[in-house]
Scaffold this active site. Structure first.
Site, PDB file in Angstrom:
ATOM      1  N   GLY A  15     -52.964 -99.626 -82.795  1.00 42.77           N
ATOM      2  CA  GLY A  15     -51.768 -98.938 -83.280  1.00 42.77           C
ATOM      3  C   GLY A  15     -51.927 -98.306 -84.648  1.00 42.77           C
ATOM      4  O   GLY A  15     -50.932 -98.071 -85.345  1.00 42.77           O
ATOM      5  N   THR A  17     -52.957 -95.211 -85.489  1.00 40.78           N
ATOM      6  CA  THR A  17     -52.395 -93.861 -85.552  1.00 40.78           C
ATOM      7  C   THR A  17     -50.874 -93.897 -85.439  1.00 40.78           C
ATOM      8  O   THR A  17     -50.188 -93.131 -86.112  1.00 40.78           O
ATOM      9  CB  THR A  17     -53.026 -92.964 -84.465  1.00 40.78           C
ATOM     10  OG1 THR A  17     -54.446 -92.929 -84.682  1.00 40.78           O
ATOM     11  CG2 THR A  17     -52.498 -91.543 -84.541  1.00 40.78           C
ATOM     12  N   GLU A  84     -58.441 -91.044 -88.560  1.00 38.48           N
ATOM     13  CA  GLU A  84     -59.849 -91.239 -88.131  1.00 38.48           C
ATOM     14  C   GLU A  84     -60.834 -91.020 -89.279  1.00 38.48           C
ATOM     15  O   GLU A  84     -61.833 -90.307 -89.146  1.00 38.48           O
ATOM     16  CB  GLU A  84     -60.188 -90.291 -86.965  1.00 38.48           C
ATOM     17  CG  GLU A  84     -59.228 -90.366 -85.795  1.00 38.48           C
ATOM     18  CD  GLU A  84     -59.611 -91.421 -84.753  1.00 38.48           C
ATOM     19  OE1 GLU A  84     -60.417 -92.323 -85.075  1.00 38.48           O
ATOM     20  OE2 GLU A  84     -59.079 -91.338 -83.635  1.00 38.48           O
ATOM     21  N   CYS A 140     -56.547-108.691 -77.306  1.00 42.59           N
ATOM     22  CA  CYS A 140     -57.904-108.781 -76.749  1.00 42.59           C
ATOM     23  C   CYS A 140     -57.866-108.484 -75.254  1.00 42.59           C
ATOM     24  O   CYS A 140     -57.091-109.094 -74.512  1.00 42.59           O
ATOM     25  CB  CYS A 140     -58.500-110.159 -77.007  1.00 42.59           C
ATOM     26  SG  CYS A 140     -60.107-110.366 -76.206  1.00 42.59           S
ATOM     27  N   ILE A 161     -71.620 -93.709 -83.449  1.00 40.96           N
ATOM     28  CA  ILE A 161     -70.488 -92.775 -83.425  1.00 40.96           C
ATOM     29  C   ILE A 161     -70.501 -92.094 -82.073  1.00 40.96           C
ATOM     30  O   ILE A 161     -71.390 -91.321 -81.753  1.00 40.96           O
ATOM     31  CB  ILE A 161     -70.568 -91.752 -84.577  1.00 40.96           C
ATOM     32  CG1 ILE A 161     -70.344 -92.493 -85.901  1.00 40.96           C
ATOM     33  CG2 ILE A 161     -69.528 -90.642 -84.387  1.00 40.96           C
ATOM     34  CD1 ILE A 161     -70.278 -91.604 -87.123  1.00 40.96           C
ATOM     35  N   GLY A 164     -64.518 -91.838 -77.787  1.00 41.23           N
ATOM     36  CA  GLY A 164     -64.078 -92.144 -76.433  1.00 41.23           C
ATOM     37  C   GLY A 164     -62.789 -92.913 -76.425  1.00 41.23           C
ATOM     38  O   GLY A 164     -62.295 -93.333 -77.477  1.00 41.23           O
ATOM     39  N   CYS A 173     -61.468-109.831 -79.164  1.00 40.13           N
ATOM     40  CA  CYS A 173     -61.542-110.767 -80.286  1.00 40.13           C
ATOM     41  C   CYS A 173     -63.005-111.118 -80.534  1.00 40.13           C
ATOM     42  O   CYS A 173     -63.882-110.773 -79.744  1.00 40.13           O
ATOM     43  CB  CYS A 173     -60.712-112.004 -80.014  1.00 40.13           C
ATOM     44  SG  CYS A 173     -61.435-113.100 -78.778  1.00 40.13           S
ATOM     45  N   CYS A 176     -64.657-113.272 -77.677  1.00 42.27           N
ATOM     46  CA  CYS A 176     -64.938-112.514 -76.455  1.00 42.27           C
ATOM     47  C   CYS A 176     -66.029-111.482 -76.707  1.00 42.27           C
ATOM     48  O   CYS A 176     -66.815-111.169 -75.810  1.00 42.27           O
ATOM     49  CB  CYS A 176     -63.663-111.865 -75.933  1.00 42.27           C
ATOM     50  SG  CYS A 176     -62.471-113.090 -75.343  1.00 42.27           S
TER      51      CYS A 176
HETATM   52 ZN   LIG Z   1     -60.581-112.622 -76.637  1.00 41.10          ZN
END
Ligand SMILES: [Zn+2]
Length: 184
Positions: A15, A17, A84, A140, A161, A164, A173, A176
């Site tokens: 979030g 932007t 960005e 996540c 860079i 996408g 997270c 993960c």
């Molecule tokens: Zn996670």
């Protein structure tokens, strides 16, 4: 009086932007003059707009190098916005410091970490000058907890860079992220 510099950082889908656009709205609703810039590299969406993942869009000037901002500034803007920032050269810090000296507020947003979990140089450089850093998190994609801090690349080449969206990246997270990299 010096302007204020607010920097919004986080992974994809956190979030950033949308947060930037909410600050833009404070100025546009108040009929204050602003300028919005974005890197020309980001062609995911309409090139003359800053667009959040939720679809809200604001007109923006696409530029390649940070010093091009000088060509568009009138110095009577109340605030300048840059989306960005990770895609900009490190000279962006000089442009921002010039604006702050002229009493113009600056709001920037950008990724703080690459998908390889390395810092994005320009974002980190700017953080040293920010009056306030707003660190956003994402949900996540793997465990569903609200602690996603890293963008994980699903497909594509090994470039750090590599623009996408949903087709290429998920936000995860730290736990993960480790798991997914171990499975690779
Ligand atoms: Zn996670």
């Amino acid at each position: 009086m010096s302007g204020k510099f607010i920097l919004i950082v986080g992974p994809m889908y956190s979030g950033k932007t949308s947060e930037l656009i909410s600050f833009i709205e404070i100025y546009t609703l108040g009929k204050k003059k602003i300028k919005v810039f974005k890197p020309i590299i980001d062609t995911r969406y309409a090139s003359e707009y800053v667009v959040s993942h939720t679809g809200t869009k604001v007109e923006a000037i696409p530029i390649k190098e940070s010093k091009e901002m000088y060509n568009y500034l009138d110095y009577d803007e109340k605030a300048v916005f840059v989306d960005e920032v990770q895609f900009f050269d490190e000279g962006l810090k000089d442009v921002i410091n010039d604006l702050l000296k002229k009493g113009i507020n600056v709001y920037c947003s950008g990724l703080d970490l690459t998908y390889k979990n390395n810092p994005f140089q320009t974002t980190i450089l700017l953080s040293a000058y920010a009056d306030e850093i707003i660190k956003k998190k994402a949900v996540c994609h793997e465990c569903g907890e609200y602690n996603g801090t890293i963008s994980f690349k699903l497909v594509g080449n090994g470039d750090e860079i590599d623009v996408g969206g949903f087709e290429k990246y998920i936000a995860v997270c730290r736990d993960c992220y480790e798991k997914l990299n171990a499975e690779k």
